[in-house]
Write a protein that holds these residues in place. Sequence first.
Motif, PDB file in Angstrom:
ATOM      1  N   ILE A  96     -11.084  -0.032   1.309  1.00 29.93           N
ATOM      2  CA  ILE A  96      -9.826   0.562   0.839  1.00 29.93           C
ATOM      3  C   ILE A  96      -9.995   1.059  -0.596  1.00 29.93           C
ATOM      4  CG2 ILE A  96      -7.430   0.053   0.210  1.00 29.93           C
ATOM      5  CD1 ILE A  96      -7.371  -1.881   2.618  1.00 29.93           C
ATOM      6  N   LYS A 151      -9.168   7.659   4.833  1.00 32.23           N
ATOM      7  CA  LYS A 151      -7.860   7.786   4.196  1.00 32.23           C
ATOM      8  C   LYS A 151      -6.980   8.782   4.932  1.00 32.23           C
ATOM      9  CE  LYS A 151      -7.645   9.439  -0.042  1.00 32.23           C
ATOM     10  NZ  LYS A 151      -7.727   9.525  -1.520  1.00 32.23           N
ATOM     11  N   GLU A 181      -9.669   4.978  -1.526  1.00 32.39           N
ATOM     12  CA  GLU A 181      -8.562   5.416  -2.373  1.00 32.39           C
ATOM     13  C   GLU A 181      -9.040   6.009  -3.699  1.00 32.39           C
ATOM     14  OE1 GLU A 181      -5.836   2.127  -2.688  1.00 32.39           O
ATOM     15  OE2 GLU A 181      -4.774   2.747  -0.865  1.00 32.39           O
ATOM     16  N   THR A 220      -1.698  -1.043   6.858  1.00 27.77           N
ATOM     17  CA  THR A 220      -0.570  -0.676   6.001  1.00 27.77           C
ATOM     18  C   THR A 220      -0.232  -1.734   4.955  1.00 27.77           C
ATOM     19  OG1 THR A 220       0.973  -1.544   7.651  1.00 27.77           O
ATOM     20  CG2 THR A 220       0.455   0.814   7.756  1.00 27.77           C
ATOM     21  N   GLY A 221      -0.955  -2.844   4.962  1.00 30.89           N
ATOM     22  CA  GLY A 221      -0.702  -3.864   3.959  1.00 30.89           C
ATOM     23  C   GLY A 221      -1.865  -4.831   3.862  1.00 30.89           C
ATOM     24  N   TYR A 222      -2.063  -5.361   2.668  1.00 34.64           N
ATOM     25  CA  TYR A 222      -3.084  -6.378   2.493  1.00 34.64           C
ATOM     26  C   TYR A 222      -2.683  -7.311   1.363  1.00 34.64           C
ATOM     27  CZ  TYR A 222      -4.598  -3.519  -1.492  1.00 34.64           C
ATOM     28  OH  TYR A 222      -4.637  -2.807  -2.668  1.00 34.64           O
ATOM     29  N   MET A 281       0.834  -1.200   0.000  1.00 35.85           N
ATOM     30  CA  MET A 281       0.000   0.000   0.000  1.00 35.85           C
ATOM     31  C   MET A 281       0.870   1.252   0.000  1.00 35.85           C
ATOM     32  SD  MET A 281      -2.974  -1.059   2.744  1.00 35.85           S
ATOM     33  CE  MET A 281      -3.738   0.564   2.700  1.00 35.85           C
ATOM     34  N   LYS A 282       0.535   2.188  -0.858  1.00 31.37           N
ATOM     35  CA  LYS A 282       1.290   3.432  -0.899  1.00 31.37           C
ATOM     36  C   LYS A 282       1.009   4.291   0.327  1.00 31.37           C
ATOM     37  CE  LYS A 282       1.538   3.776  -5.945  1.00 31.37           C
ATOM     38  NZ  LYS A 282       1.181   4.591  -7.129  1.00 31.37           N
ATOM     39  N   ASN A 283      -0.254   4.316   0.740  1.00 29.94           N
ATOM     40  CA  ASN A 283      -0.658   5.124   1.893  1.00 29.94           C
ATOM     41  C   ASN A 283      -1.500   4.280   2.835  1.00 29.94           C
ATOM     42  OD1 ASN A 283       0.367   7.773   0.872  1.00 29.94           O
ATOM     43  ND2 ASN A 283      -1.153   7.379  -0.728  1.00 29.94           N
TER      44      ASN A 283
END
Length: 375
Positions: A153, A221, A157, A232-234, A1-3
């Motif tokens: 998400i 966001k 986003e 922070t990740g998926y 994930m970027k953000n």
Amino acid sequence: MKNPIYINDSSVVSPLAPSGFGSLMTAIKSLETGLVAPIQQAHELQLTALRNESKWYKQLDRSVILAMLAARELKISSNRIGINIGSSRGATGVWEESFSCFSKNGKATTQSSPLTTLGNISTWIAQDLGIDAAAFSHSITCATASHAVLNAIAWLESDMVDEFIVGGAEAPLTPFTIAQMKALRIYATQKNDFPCRALDLEKSENTMVLGEAAACFTLSKKEAQKSIAQITGYGTAIEQLSSATSLSVNGKCLQDSMKRALKHTSLDEVDAIITHSPGTIKGDQAEFNAIKEVFGTSYPVLCNNKWQVGHTLGASSAMSIAMAIEMFSKKKVFKIPYLDDSFTNPRGEKVVPKKVLINATGFGGNAVSLLLEAL
């Protein structure tokens, strides 16, 4: 994930006592239908009161009321909002009642169709909260709540909404649902201190137990003053099946989902893994094998809550998210009382959890892993 995506609020209706996931006691009980984990009495009284507020609420399935009860505790700060509360089984109780009526007299009740549609979980939450929202529900078996997070998400986003209510709800403690699990020969039979022995790789029989629960979260966001954690990740994955309920011996789908969730994170930085492990011999072993394939023998601390609250199916990964948030708040990793520390904590370190990986798998060979971080 970027953000990162921020978790701003959390609400849980479950079998747990106020002491929460940190308790070393199980909420599993032996009732007429078998071993189950019903919601605690305080929540049961709140649920009854909510039902009595409206003639409409009295007709709704228990899974819907559980979700509404949880969602009421959330603080909503945006007018551009989405809702995605999923459920594996949906309106289990109403379905069984409606079919029983049909079996007896050959006619369905007038309200049987609208009351059993899966989408009425999220739409009734919108109605109850009095908000105009993009509201939808879904089922992807036991990974349902994690998929709700993935949907949120994507919406956040893409700037389609500013805030999203996500989660899962399940009320599976009905005769036919329990009979289904017993038919699979995965249900617990031993009435002892810990009927569900999730992650116990030495057990000689399956020990899955059903529980009921609902857990809801608000995501955004942008970080808010009230933010309590961040995603922070998926990672998601699906593997080829050999049967409708199968998972490969080395949990290939879980290996892939964990690797994808940790694409931008060092493996050494992961402090704990809240496992999906439902208490079945093959399922627990497959997930542990997957963890070793990804992390080696020096894997993070292993945690689980199904030994406490049972397997809440579509709500199970929402319960794991709530558990991670509580561990961040209390700055400790919660133990599994019947397992040795040498097994659950091979690094031998005292851990203050900052990064926690959450696994979820479901029928159909699907897996989701989410990486949560403390703020």
